[in-house]
Design an enzyme around this catalytic site. Sequence first.
Site, PDB file in Angstrom:
ATOM      1  N   HIS A  16     -14.459  31.645  18.002  1.00 55.67           N
ATOM      2  CA  HIS A  16     -13.869  31.419  16.688  1.00 55.67           C
ATOM      3  C   HIS A  16     -12.439  31.947  16.635  1.00 55.67           C
ATOM      4  CE1 HIS A  16     -13.600  32.517  12.218  1.00 55.67           C
ATOM      5  NE2 HIS A  16     -13.695  31.197  12.238  1.00 55.67           N
ATOM      6  N   HIS A  58      -4.211  30.480  10.403  1.00 52.90           N
ATOM      7  CA  HIS A  58      -5.280  30.246   9.442  1.00 52.90           C
ATOM      8  C   HIS A  58      -4.801  30.339   7.999  1.00 52.90           C
ATOM      9  CE1 HIS A  58      -8.661  31.419   6.822  1.00 52.90           C
ATOM     10  NE2 HIS A  58      -9.373  30.605   7.573  1.00 52.90           N
TER      11      HIS A  58
END
Length: 250
Positions: A16, A58
Amino acid sequence: MSDILPLGPLPRLIGHRGAARHAPENTLSGIRMAATQGAKWVEVDVKLTADLVPVLMHDDDLDRTTDGKGPAKNLTLDALRQLDAGSWFSPAFRGEKVPTLVEVIQLVLALNLGLNLEIKPCPGREEETAGVALTLAYSLWPDDRPPPLVSSFADASLDMARQVVPRWPLGYLIDRRPANWRQRVEQLNVSTINVNARREDAASIREYKSTGRPVLAYTVNTVPMAREVLGWGVSSVFTDTPSGLMEIAG
């Protein structure tokens, strides 16, 4: 889904944002760390700079993962590359740069990793981000490799993705399940359904799987949780710590 290119075998574990517990997220070091820890795939987040260069990040703002401040969309690539994207995590990563999508694809291919490319647009740039990033990714990706899995929480980004890379597999990302999820899954002809493990249970996973798609679950960082989620019928889990879950990698 016969017109969509196959994903290739899905691994039990997907790193991730690289290996976000062990290296700065969405960096080249993070991707290398995930590979070193045994991950076969990595997931990364893509957004655009002010001058329309796809980079990994992100958050909408720079503050958490760099030494910069304010909205990421306001900086050109040259300005973004002046920032330190590693020191916030550890002094060992001081000087780490925000990578471009070109650098990431080159590294992923060199390491022989599978890729989940999440389109993470700043507000108002949903179509633009998917269009620019996927046009570039398509131009760089070799025909003899399984294509990336393209995912997004943004409906407009997924709609654009289906136009730009019509044969690439899409992942329908869900946090809180919308009422029209099944309609969107069919409309977009997605290849996977990617869900928040903490909001799901065995019954909901069965419901997703009834569409004939594999289910991928994020973000799972302990062996007991991984065993439970995989026991529900999930195909893959996204994890910040690939090395910590290797015993269930299969």
